[in-house]
Enzyme design. Structure first.
Site, PDB file in Angstrom:
ATOM      1  N   TYR A  56     120.563  34.903  41.814  1.00  0.00           N
ATOM      2  CA  TYR A  56     120.372  35.809  40.604  1.00  0.00           C
ATOM      3  C   TYR A  56     121.620  36.883  40.898  1.00  0.00           C
ATOM      4  CZ  TYR A  56     115.195  34.702  40.106  1.00  0.00           C
ATOM      5  OH  TYR A  56     114.290  33.976  39.802  1.00  0.00           O
ATOM      6  N   HIS A 117     113.383  27.212  45.501  1.00  0.00           N
ATOM      7  CA  HIS A 117     113.582  27.337  44.152  1.00  0.00           C
ATOM      8  C   HIS A 117     113.941  26.306  43.308  1.00  0.00           C
ATOM      9  CE1 HIS A 117     116.096  30.486  41.794  1.00  0.00           C
ATOM     10  NE2 HIS A 117     115.207  30.440  41.072  1.00  0.00           N
ATOM     11  N   SER A 201     107.827  35.017  33.369  1.00  0.00           N
ATOM     12  CA  SER A 201     108.147  34.966  32.116  1.00  0.00           C
ATOM     13  C   SER A 201     107.051  34.732  31.216  1.00  0.00           C
ATOM     14  CB  SER A 201     109.238  33.590  32.091  1.00  0.00           C
ATOM     15  OG  SER A 201     110.040  33.754  30.851  1.00  0.00           O
ATOM     16  N   LEU A 203     106.821  36.352  28.687  1.00  0.00           N
ATOM     17  CA  LEU A 203     107.094  36.699  27.500  1.00  0.00           C
ATOM     18  C   LEU A 203     108.077  35.610  26.797  1.00  0.00           C
ATOM     19  CD1 LEU A 203     108.539  40.683  27.592  1.00  0.00           C
ATOM     20  CD2 LEU A 203     106.252  39.485  26.943  1.00  0.00           C
ATOM     21  N   GLY A 204     107.771  34.304  27.695  1.00  0.00           N
ATOM     22  CA  GLY A 204     108.541  33.185  27.163  1.00  0.00           C
ATOM     23  C   GLY A 204     110.041  33.094  26.815  1.00  0.00           C
ATOM     24  N   GLY A 206     111.877  35.485  26.321  1.00  0.00           N
ATOM     25  CA  GLY A 206     112.117  36.228  25.131  1.00  0.00           C
ATOM     26  C   GLY A 206     111.559  35.909  23.948  1.00  0.00           C
TER      27      GLY A 206
END
Length: 302
Positions: A56, A117, A201, A203-204, A206
């Site tokens: 990240y 990861h 995620s 919110l998929g 975005g």
């Protein structure tokens, strides 16, 4: 803030966790002072779970989290990071080196949860034969406490769950309003095996915030738009009217221990913390969501 026990690890975690990708500027510029302020505000608000990764922001997320916790707040959080990343070999020595570098950036002597990861990028045999043994050695040395694995590919995640070598799993965009396929087999199996479950995620990427990530294919964006139209009975306002129901959908799922918020500002963080009050969707609306997209993955077969 609500809390729960993170599977058989016994860790007591807040049901809302702070996701580290935005803190490292993955989704756009993030002011370093604002990030540190937001981390402190999250802890003050009851969030005790922070999830990050070396990839990240090329380590920037870990560095910023480390700086924010260095003033005596490290012991107040369950700190999760990840080992290596896409494009790397996941070999034994590389895994050891990755974790040692994370410890330096995070300014800590131990990481509570170290996850492999995006496991879909590496052969199963490599993870079982090299990555996992490296993490087990680090655990024996006290540098990590628990080992987890992350991937959004559900059949692969099921295979790793059955291996019974991990304390937790993490997936993303697999238990959300327009794709809840994780609930059919994965969540029951994880519960049966006593695994901690992290949902990312919600919110998929975005989609449910009316701001789809630019890397999503046009086909996925179009299919998501059709599904979102069917969720009109949940929409609160225009725009961003599905954010609250999307957050409550995950936060109220008992098989999910931590729902990550990818907040990049204190304002968004405060809004999302307000949803962690024990209230989910109304039973009839929840059943309607389940019926609408039962067994229907938004993403192509992987």
């Amino acid at each position: 803030m609500e809390y729960t026990t993170f599977g058989r690890t016994g860790l007591r975690v807040s049901k809302l966790g702070l996701g580290g990708a935005p803190l490292g500027g993955v989704f756009g510029p993030a002011d370093e002072r604002e990030v540190e302020k937001m981390i402190h505000e999250a802890i003050d608000g009851g969030i005790n779970f922070i999830d990050t990764a070396p990839s990240y922001g090329n380590g920037e997320s870990e560095r910023r989290i480390g700086r924010a916790l260095s003033g005596g707040r490290r012991s107040q959080v369950v700190l999760a990071s990840k080992a290596v990343g896409p494009g790397e070999s996941f070999g034994y020595e590389e895994t050891i080196r990755s974790v040692e570098q994370s410890l330096t950036r995070l300014q800590t002597e131990w990481i509570d949860l170290l996850q492999i990861h995006d496991a879909e990028h590496v052969p199963y045999e490599t993870i079982v034969g090299e990555t996992l043994p490296a993490l087990q050695k680090l655990r024996e040395e006290g540098k990590i406490r628990f080992i987890g694995i992350s991937t959004r590919v559900l059949p692969l995640l099921l295979r790793y769950v059955r291996l019974n070598e991990f304390g937790s799993i993490q997936f993303y965009a697999r238990y959300m309003l327009i794709d809840h396929t994780a609930k059919d087999e994965l969540l029951p199996l994880a519960a049966e095996n006593g695994l901690g479950v992290i949902n990312g995620s919600v919110l998929g990427l975005g989609l449910l915030a009316d701001t789809p990530a630019p890397f999503l294919s046009q086909a996925i964006v179009e299919e998501a738009a059709k599904r979102i139209e069917e969720l009109h009975f949940l929409r609160r306002t225009e725009p961003f009217g599905l954010v609250e129901p999307a957050m409550r959908f995950s936060l109220s799922q008992p098989a999910i221990h931590v729902t990550l918020t990818g907040a990049a500002t204190s304002e968004v963080l405060r809004t999302n913390m307000a949803y962690c009050d024990g209230r989910g969707l109304e039973p009839d609306k929840l059943e309607r969501v389940y019926t609408l997209f039962q067994g229907k993955s938004l993403f192509p077969a992987e």
